[in-house]
Write a protein that holds these residues in place. Structure first.
Motif, PDB file in Angstrom:
ATOM      1  N   THR A   7     139.217  27.427  12.701  1.00 21.48           N
ATOM      2  CA  THR A   7     138.740  27.972  14.047  1.00 21.48           C
ATOM      3  C   THR A   7     140.157  27.607  14.884  1.00 21.48           C
ATOM      4  O   THR A   7     140.458  28.701  15.582  1.00 21.48           O
ATOM      5  CB  THR A   7     137.812  27.190  14.559  1.00 21.48           C
ATOM      6  OG1 THR A   7     136.644  27.791  13.614  1.00 21.48           O
ATOM      7  CG2 THR A   7     137.305  27.893  15.999  1.00 21.48           C
ATOM      8  N   PHE A  49     134.343  34.315  18.320  1.00 19.69           N
ATOM      9  CA  PHE A  49     134.379  32.639  18.501  1.00 19.69           C
ATOM     10  C   PHE A  49     133.529  32.388  19.701  1.00 19.69           C
ATOM     11  O   PHE A  49     133.232  31.113  19.793  1.00 19.69           O
ATOM     12  CB  PHE A  49     135.804  31.691  18.343  1.00 19.69           C
ATOM     13  CG  PHE A  49     136.509  31.986  17.141  1.00 19.69           C
ATOM     14  CD1 PHE A  49     136.136  31.639  15.999  1.00 19.69           C
ATOM     15  CD2 PHE A  49     137.556  32.920  17.153  1.00 19.69           C
ATOM     16  CE1 PHE A  49     136.777  31.795  14.674  1.00 19.69           C
ATOM     17  CE2 PHE A  49     138.458  33.050  16.043  1.00 19.69           C
ATOM     18  CZ  PHE A  49     137.951  32.525  14.929  1.00 19.69           C
ATOM     19  N   ALA A  53     135.704  30.342  23.560  1.00 16.94           N
ATOM     20  CA  ALA A  53     137.084  30.563  23.189  1.00 16.94           C
ATOM     21  C   ALA A  53     137.743  31.732  23.702  1.00 16.94           C
ATOM     22  O   ALA A  53     139.126  31.489  24.056  1.00 16.94           O
ATOM     23  CB  ALA A  53     136.862  31.161  21.483  1.00 16.94           C
ATOM     24  N   VAL A 177     138.582  32.725   9.031  1.00 18.68           N
ATOM     25  CA  VAL A 177     137.306  33.047   9.411  1.00 18.68           C
ATOM     26  C   VAL A 177     136.410  33.249   7.971  1.00 18.68           C
ATOM     27  O   VAL A 177     136.801  33.886   7.026  1.00 18.68           O
ATOM     28  CB  VAL A 177     136.781  34.325  10.475  1.00 18.68           C
ATOM     29  CG1 VAL A 177     137.552  33.862  11.598  1.00 18.68           C
ATOM     30  CG2 VAL A 177     137.426  35.675   9.994  1.00 18.68           C
TER      31      VAL A 177
END
Length: 185
Positions: A7, A49, A53, A177
Motif C-alpha cells: 500500500t 485506498f 490516502a 494491490v
C-alpha cells in the motif's frame, strides 16, 4: 511483500505520478488560473485506498509542489490542499461508503464539493495572493473562478473515469494491490 508495504509503495507511486502530472501538465485556462491533472491521480488513489490516502497524497504532492514549482508559496499550498481534498476525498468517501452507487456518483459529489468550497476559499484567500481588494475578487467569482472550477472538476471526473480501470489493472499486475481491490463501480 506485506500488505502495508504494498500500500505504501502504491501510494508513493501515485504521489510521484500526481507530482509529475502537475509539473508537466499545467494548462492555462482562465486569466492566471491553470489546470493540472493531479486530481485525477489523487482521486484514483482515494478510490483504491480510501479518503485518508487521497488526503495524504494531496498533502504530499502539494508540499512538493510548494517547495519546487509553485508560484504562490504557502497560499498556493493551502488552495491546492483545499481544492484537491474537497474533490478527491469527497469522491473517495462516497465511493467507499455507498457501495450501491457507481463511481460516477462519487465523482459528481466531489466535483460539486470542490466547486462550492473553492468559491468560498477564492473569496477569502484570492485577495491576499492576488494583491487586490475583496470587491475585485467578487467581480471575478462568476466570470472567472466559477467556470474555471467547473471545467477543472469536469476534466478531473472524466479523467478518473477514463484511467481508473487501466490503473487498477497495472497495479494488480505489479502485485501492489490485490485482485478485486477497488474494482467495483
Amino acid at each position: 511483500m506485506n500488505h502495508k508495504t504494498k500500500t505504501l509503495t502504491a501510494v508513493g507511486t501515485l504521489c510521484a505520478l500526481a507530482y509529475a502530472a502537475t509539473a508537466v501538465g499545467r494548462i492555462p485556462l482562465i486569466l492566471f488560473l491553470k489546470y493540472d491533472p493531479k486530481d485525477i491521480i489523487i482521486a484514483t488513489g482515494g478510490f483504491l485506498f480510501g479518503p485518508l490516502a487521497a488526503g495524504s497524497i494531496t498533502l504530499l504532492v502539494s508540499l512538493a509542489e510548494m517547495l519546487t514549482i509553485s508560484e504562490n508559496g504557502v497560499l498556493g499550498f493551502l488552495m491546492n490542499v483545499i481544492s484537491s481534498s474537497s474533490f478527491a476525498c469527497t469522491a473517495a468517501f462516497i465511493y467507499r461508503k455507498k457501495r450501491t452507487f457507481p463511481a460516477a456518483t462519487g465523482l459528481l459529489c466531489g466535483w460539486g464539493a470542490m466547486v462550492s468550497v473553492m468559491m468560498l476559499w477564492n473569496y477569502l484567500i484570492a485577495p491576499i495572493y492576488m494583491g487586490c481588494s475583496r470587491e475585485e475578487v467578487v467581480r471575478l467569482l462568476l466570470p472567472a473562478f466559477l467556470p474555471f472550477n467547473l471545467i477543472k472538476g469536469g476534466l478531473n471526473a472524466a479523467g478518473v473515469l477514463l484511467v481508473y480501470r487501466p490503473v487498477i489493472t497495472a497495479l494488480v499486475r505489479s502485485h501492489l494491490v490485490e485482485a478485486g481491490q477497488g474494482t467495483r463501480g
